[in-house]
Design a protein around this motif. Structure first.
Motif, short mmCIF file in Angstrom:
data_model
loop_
_atom_site.label_atom_id
_atom_site.label_comp_id
_atom_site.label_asym_id
_atom_site.label_seq_id
_atom_site.Cartn_x
_atom_site.Cartn_y
_atom_site.Cartn_z
N HIS A 465 0.82 -1.21 0.00
CA HIS A 465 0.00 0.00 0.00
C HIS A 465 0.87 1.27 0.00
O HIS A 465 2.06 1.22 0.33
N ASN A 466 0.23 2.37 -0.34
CA ASN A 466 0.93 3.66 -0.45
C ASN A 466 1.08 4.32 0.91
O ASN A 466 0.59 5.42 1.16
N THR A 467 1.77 3.62 1.78
CA THR A 467 1.97 4.11 3.14
C THR A 467 3.39 3.78 3.58
O THR A 467 4.23 3.37 2.76
N LEU A 468 3.69 3.96 4.84
CA LEU A 468 5.03 3.73 5.36
C LEU A 468 5.18 2.31 5.90
O LEU A 468 4.22 1.73 6.42
N THR A 469 6.38 1.80 5.79
CA THR A 469 6.73 0.53 6.43
C THR A 469 8.00 0.78 7.24
O THR A 469 8.97 1.36 6.73
N VAL A 470 8.00 0.36 8.49
CA VAL A 470 9.12 0.60 9.39
C VAL A 470 9.80 -0.73 9.71
O VAL A 470 9.14 -1.68 10.18
N ASN A 471 11.08 -0.82 9.42
CA ASN A 471 11.87 -2.02 9.70
C ASN A 471 11.23 -3.28 9.12
O ASN A 471 11.30 -4.37 9.71
N ASN A 472 10.59 -3.13 7.99
CA ASN A 472 9.98 -4.26 7.28
C ASN A 472 8.94 -4.97 8.14
O ASN A 472 8.71 -6.18 7.99
N GLN A 473 8.28 -4.23 9.04
CA GLN A 473 7.28 -4.81 9.93
C GLN A 473 5.87 -4.45 9.49
O GLN A 473 5.64 -3.46 8.77
N LEU A 474 4.91 -5.26 9.95
CA LEU A 474 3.51 -4.99 9.68
C LEU A 474 3.01 -3.83 10.53
O LEU A 474 3.53 -3.56 11.61
N GLN A 475 1.99 -3.15 10.04
CA GLN A 475 1.29 -2.18 10.88
C GLN A 475 0.60 -2.93 12.02
O GLN A 475 0.32 -4.12 11.93
N GLN A 476 0.33 -2.19 13.09
CA GLN A 476 -0.32 -2.78 14.26
C GLN A 476 -1.83 -2.85 14.03
O GLN A 476 -2.49 -1.83 13.79
N VAL A 477 -2.37 -4.05 14.16
CA VAL A 477 -3.79 -4.28 13.88
C VAL A 477 -4.69 -3.44 14.77
O VAL A 477 -5.73 -2.94 14.33
N THR A 478 -4.32 -3.26 16.02
CA THR A 478 -5.19 -2.55 16.97
C THR A 478 -5.02 -1.04 16.93
O THR A 478 -5.72 -0.32 17.62
N GLY A 479 -4.06 -0.55 16.13
CA GLY A 479 -3.88 0.90 16.01
C GLY A 479 -4.96 1.53 15.17
O GLY A 479 -5.73 0.86 14.47
N LYS A 480 -5.02 2.86 15.22
CA LYS A 480 -5.99 3.58 14.42
C LYS A 480 -5.45 4.96 14.06
O LYS A 480 -5.00 5.70 14.93
N GLY A 481 -5.50 5.28 12.78
CA GLY A 481 -5.13 6.61 12.33
C GLY A 481 -6.34 7.52 12.31
O GLY A 481 -7.44 7.10 11.95
N VAL A 482 -6.14 8.78 12.68
CA VAL A 482 -7.25 9.73 12.71
C VAL A 482 -6.88 10.97 11.89
O VAL A 482 -5.71 11.36 11.82
N ILE A 483 -7.88 11.55 11.24
CA ILE A 483 -7.69 12.80 10.53
C ILE A 483 -7.74 13.92 11.57
O ILE A 483 -8.75 14.12 12.23
N THR A 484 -6.63 14.63 11.74
CA THR A 484 -6.55 15.63 12.81
C THR A 484 -6.84 17.05 12.36
O THR A 484 -7.20 17.90 13.16
N SER A 485 -6.65 17.34 11.06
CA SER A 485 -6.95 18.68 10.58
C SER A 485 -7.13 18.67 9.06
O SER A 485 -6.63 17.77 8.37
N THR A 486 -7.84 19.67 8.56
CA THR A 486 -8.00 19.85 7.12
C THR A 486 -7.98 21.34 6.80
O THR A 486 -8.22 22.18 7.68
N THR A 487 -7.68 21.67 5.55
CA THR A 487 -7.82 23.05 5.08
C THR A 487 -8.60 23.02 3.76
O THR A 487 -8.31 22.18 2.91
N SER A 488 -9.55 23.93 3.60
CA SER A 488 -10.40 23.93 2.42
C SER A 488 -10.10 25.08 1.47
O SER A 488 -10.86 25.32 0.53
N ASP A 489 -8.99 25.79 1.70
CA ASP A 489 -8.56 26.86 0.79
C ASP A 489 -8.23 26.24 -0.57
O ASP A 489 -7.37 25.34 -0.64
N PRO A 490 -8.89 26.64 -1.67
CA PRO A 490 -8.61 26.04 -2.99
C PRO A 490 -7.13 26.09 -3.38
O PRO A 490 -6.69 25.27 -4.18
#
Length: 634
Positions: A465-490
């Protein structure tokens, strides 16, 4: 020892969760919403009452697109006349393909009979209904099969009721009650009721199918029918709350089309029969989900296909219901394109006749484009979706997600993104892999624990996937990413996701931002903070383009168009590519694809920033804006 404890703990959680779910289901069985004295309409009563064909025909006659859809349905029905009825043949553990084929045939043929009264459609639908009614069962071990078959039989029984022979009515009715509705209460099959308490598409599809069966056969056992509807209202409310707070659907685009459309079939049916939805329509998140679905489609007509989703955008009948319900035709922008540009085969959807019922008051050719260029939704699988234009086919489109691998149909794709520009999907997602071959190989496809076999499937883990991999390890199943901010300026459309918890134990902090700058190019910015150890971080993007790398740049070429990837920071990085050759013999092949990106070592107790510019076209803009820290993006 640690692994044994984790498995014991997981088993304990499963037992407690199952016990709570069973109690919840028992409580649903006691709900009383439908008045015992309720008088319901005569047949036909599902979706389209007797006499409403005239209003439907008027809409078809006055709107070119609906006339086209109507003609397509009749054409498909004509092609069905000479075919044999479906047979009870399982594919792996599923009868689902046959249930869906039956629903497609019966819904189309029943519609054709009601709109034309040509005898050939009635007789062919009756043959189909009798054939499936004589099946030994509708495969209750995989309950979606029962649900869709019950809906098929219910629509046919109800819509053709006055014209079926008494013998045929009896056979079909008994099949609906015994092989459909009745199995949802049969104590011999306790696992068949698990769908009542889940939040995913099984809840929506199964409740809709069984409820259609109950409504169609109401006269035979009114008390049973009331119990089913009461239970379904209480149950489907659980799934509808899962759209809170903004309408983002945890299972992604494809299963939105499945679960949400059947949910709408249920709402549409009960509203028609009872003149109320028993308060379900007050679900704010559910009503907002049409915006989510509309924004999921890029200018190419492809969707942000995270989780188990196919890439192609398709006609979504449920959107016609939302457009009418919310009095917002702009929600139908993608449906307008699908219909007017003929991007689809109109026989592709087994519920296509519903589009005419829900959309009869709308003219697709007069739909105007939406206004907002950025949409974001929280929930179990948060996403942010942005574009430089709704009307320019060469517009830039970016989707980025947070979420968790733990959600139903989830992948280890937290932080992943897709990218379109110049009419090309440059940064893509593999999406789903066919379940059946995996299940036939005894792959434990649904084992979503950290050591589960699911994550050995290449398309499901973060390596693809188009994301990061650290030390060739899997992402943590129980983790969760959250959207913390957005900007709507064109001039700077952006979203920032904190994805730290899916790298717990690997890095101290990880944040990712995605932005469309001046409607000209895209910036993907990562800020990473390490803890006690040096780490190797891989940044990658999946593409179907030809890739040429040179130092800190890569040129992507596809269909005569170009996109350049430039990484000025960190200094001295070297772009490279990785093969997408399947690592296991059960992985699907991935021809014509490449992973492009770079690897960087980050020392312990340090902070590092990746600024990746993705610039469409053959030439660079005059300047690439020096990116601000992510904390200043909001």
């Amino acid at each position: 020892m640690k692994t044994d404890f984790m498995r014991f703990f997981a088993a304990l959680i499963f037992v407690l969760t199952t016990t709570l779910a069973q109690a919840q289901v028992r409580e649903m069985d006691t709900v009383q919403l439908v008045n015992p004295k309720t008088v319901i309409p005569d047949h036909p009563r599902l979706l389209l009452l007797k006499g409403e064909e005239k209003l439907l025909q008027k809409s078809i006659n006055s709107k070119r697109i609906w006339k086209q859809v109507h003609s397509s349905i009749l054409h498909q029905c004509d092609s069905l006349i000479a075919t044999k009825p479906v047979e009870r043949v399982l594919l792996g553990v599923r009868l689902l393909a046959k249930s869906r084929e039956c629903l497609y045939r019966v819904f189309y043929l029943s519609y054709a009979w009601r709109m034309t009264h040509e005898e050939k459609y009635l007789k062919r639908a009756e043959q189909e209904l009798l054939a499936v009614s004589n099946f030994s069962d509708w495969n209750p071990s995989h309950y979606l099969d029962v649900a869709e078959m019950t809906m098929a039989a219910a629509i046919g029984y109800d819509w053709l009721y006055d014209d079926l022979s008494e013998k045929s009515r009896t056979i079909i009715r008994e099949a609906i009650l015994k092989k459909g509705v009745g199995t949802s209460y049969d104590s011999a099959y306790p696992n068949y009721r698990k769908w009542l308490s889940v939040t995913n598409n099984w809840n929506q599809v199964c409740n809709a199918g069984i409820s259609f069966g109950a409504l169609a056969t109401w006269e035979s056992d009114p008390e049973l029918a009331r119990r089913v509807i009461n239970r379904s209202v209480a149950s489907i409310d659980i799934a509808m709350k899962d759209y809170d707070p903004d309408g983002a659907f945890a299972e992604g685009y494809t299963y939105w089309g499945y679960g949400t459309t059947f949910n709408i079939m249920f709402l549409s049916a009960i509203e028609k029969v009872f003149k109320t939805d028993f308060g379900l329509g007050k679900s704010a998140g559910f009503l907002k989900t049409a915006c989510y679905l509309e924004n999921m489609i890029g200018p190419t007509g492809k969707n942000f296909n995270y989780s188990d989703a196919s890439e192609s955008g398709i006609l979504q009948p449920a959107m016609l219901w939302f457009g009418n319900k919310l009095k917002d035709p702009s929600l139908l922008w993608n449906e307008r394109l699908q219909l007017t540009d003929l991007r689809i085969k109109l026989n592709a959807d087994r519920l296509l006749p519903a589009i005419l019922i829900w959309g009869k008051d709308v003219d697709p050719e007069k739909v105007e484009a939406p206004k907002k260029l950025l949409w974001t939704g929280a929930g179990r699988n948060p996403v942010a979706l942005m574009r430089s234009s709704w009307t320019d086919p060469n517009a830039i489109f970016v989707g980025i997600k947070g979420g968790s691998p733990k959600v139903t149909h989830g992948h280890m794709d937290v932080g992943s993104f897709v990218l379109e520009a110049d009419g090309i999907r440059w940064g893509k997602d593999f999406g789903a892999q066919d379940y059946t071959p995996l299940e036939l190989r005894n792959i434990d496809l649904w084992a979503d624990r950290q050591d589960g076999q699911r994550w050995e499937i290449f398309r499901y883990n973060n390596f693809a996937h188009n994301t990061l991999t650290v030390n060739n390890q899997l992402q943590q199943v129980t983790g969760k990413g959250v959207i913390t901010s957005t900007t709507s300026d064109p001039a700077f459309l952006s979203a920032v996701a904190d994805i730290s918890t899916v790298y717990k134990g690997q890095v101290a902090k990880a944040e990712r931002g995605a932005a469309i700058v001046d409607k000209k190019y895209v910036l993907i910015k990562d800020e990473i903070e390490t803890s006690d150890a040096e780490v190797m971080v891989r940044w990658k993007m999946l593409t179907s383009a030809l890739v040429k790398v040179s130092g800190n740049q890569a040129e992507l070429i596809q269909w005569g168009k170009r996109l350049r990837i430039i990484v000025p920071e960190p200094a001295n990085i070297v772009m490279q590519t990785w093969s997408t050759e399947p690592p296991k013999d059960y992985d699907e092949p991935n021809p014509g694809t490449t992973l492009v990106g770079f690897e960087v070592k980050i020392p312990a107790h340090s902070k590092s920033t990746f600024n990746v510019f993705l610039v469409p076209g053959g030439t660079l803009p005059d300047t690439l804006t020096t990116p601000k820290p992510l904390k200043d993006w909001h």
